[in-house]
Design an enzyme around this catalytic site. Sequence first.
Site, PDB file in Angstrom:
ATOM      1  NE  ARG A  30      36.160  31.646  50.458  1.00  0.00           N
ATOM      2  CZ  ARG A  30      35.206  31.167  49.673  1.00  0.00           C
ATOM      3  NH1 ARG A  30      34.072  30.735  50.186  1.00  0.00           N
ATOM      4  NH2 ARG A  30      35.365  31.079  48.366  1.00  0.00           N
ATOM      5  CB  SER A  31      40.532  36.237  48.834  1.00  0.00           C
ATOM      6  OG  SER A  31      39.333  36.073  48.125  1.00  0.00           O
ATOM      7  CD  GLU A  81      44.014  34.361  50.541  1.00  0.00           C
ATOM      8  OE1 GLU A  81      44.949  33.562  50.743  1.00  0.00           O
ATOM      9  OE2 GLU A  81      42.889  34.005  50.163  1.00  0.00           O
ATOM     10  CE  LYS A 113      44.320  28.527  51.669  1.00  0.00           C
ATOM     11  NZ  LYS A 113      43.850  27.787  50.529  1.00  0.00           N
ATOM     12  CG  ASP A 169      44.430  26.972  46.780  1.00  0.00           C
ATOM     13  OD1 ASP A 169      44.066  26.125  45.936  1.00  0.00           O
ATOM     14  OD2 ASP A 169      43.692  27.889  47.193  1.00  0.00           O
ATOM     15  CE  LYS A 219      38.323  28.734  51.109  1.00  0.00           C
ATOM     16  NZ  LYS A 219      38.440  28.872  49.638  1.00  0.00           N
ATOM     17  CD  GLU A 250      43.011  24.976  49.228  1.00  0.00           C
ATOM     18  OE1 GLU A 250      42.067  25.724  48.919  1.00  0.00           O
ATOM     19  OE2 GLU A 250      43.862  25.291  50.093  1.00  0.00           O
TER      20      GLU A 250
END
Length: 431
Positions: free
Chosen positions: A371-372, A209, A393, A246, A342, A290
Amino acid sequence: MSKIVKVIGREIIDSRGNPTVEAEVHLEGGFVGMAAAPSGASTGSREALELRDGDKSRYMGKGVLKAVGAVNGPIAQAVLGKDAKDQAGIDKIMIDLDGTENKSNFGANAILAVSLATAKAAAASKGQALFEHIAELNGTPGKYSMPVPMMNIINGGEHADNNVDIQEFMIQPVGAKSLKEAVRMGSEVFHNLAKVLKAKGMNTAVGDEGGYAPNLGSNAEALAVIAEAVKAAGYELGTDITLAMDCAASEFYKDGKYVLAGEGNKAFTSEEFTHFLEDLTKQYPIVSIEDGLDESDWDGFAYQTKVLGDKIQLVGDDLFVTNTKILKEGIDKGIVNSILIKFNQIGSLTETLAAIKMAKDAGYTAVISHRSGETEDATIADLAVGTAAGQIKTGSMSRSDRVAKYNQLIRIEEALGEKAPYNGRKEIKGQ
């Protein structure tokens, strides 16, 4: 003018070099929408199914030709001639045709790509920006805000090859006056963090990320080096910039205990791990945590919410998987106070909007998330603004798959001006 005349699916490559599904939806009058499905690394067990081919001779089994075939075949046939402005209707056709609870027939990756491409095509046919169209679909036309970013500047866990258990250490530029200023602050801290890590002889390679993935001695050390970088950038920790984490705790949950390699393989109970996190919040201005426990540890989450829920934002990701049935159960039981959104966890725009609405109606916050495994698709930027979600995010200050979303937010803010305020700290639950 918004009748669907053609649907095209194709296999493209995501930011990890794995295949994903891209869809185009063509309307009468030449309007086209194009969107791609993202893909996660640490996934909740109750997420909608991402359909992979399993053919080891192609992409190590990760091909998506079956999902693409669903787009080009049954999905295309079912939506041809339908009105792209009827988002709920189009999504229902696809979900009903799939016929499974978790979209395992066509794949959530197939349905989502068409769902988002439909929204983009409909917006184009109306002469609107995507965020405007989303606000109308959301029942909140003209109501916008710019989201406070959660910038993942140190990666651990499943997102990096290091000995840090907690998956993401993030900064939130709450003291910024605008999204554009928040991006600048994030960038300056990111570059100062590189200097801090280099001075300590640490690695500055980046994870999935775009955050750094240094080999740190403990989880607390990640917070310490970020604090140093914030100061070096000329900002005040806790005032200009707050911290978020997270844990992705399901990834280190073993036999009913939370086993942390970064803490000498110590095994924590739910209560002990909650107090471990509480201690970190006393040492550093952490305002959001998270997935602070395993997705199945609902009793633990009830305890964690009791201990931390009135002080900070507790976000459910693997816990809720953007699913209104699970979210409703969490709301009824008073579990956490925020949901991570998501759209590939649930697999359609309509269901995503329903989850955001349910959360907000219950007084929970909704954090829009990447998402990654990402692409250049920046739809989540428009989703965050169009629903006035308040937080986003979308990774760090490097890798174009992450930066694409920040750049889209900058463009939207420029277009909307004062119609889309940046509310800073007020957007975060408990602040």
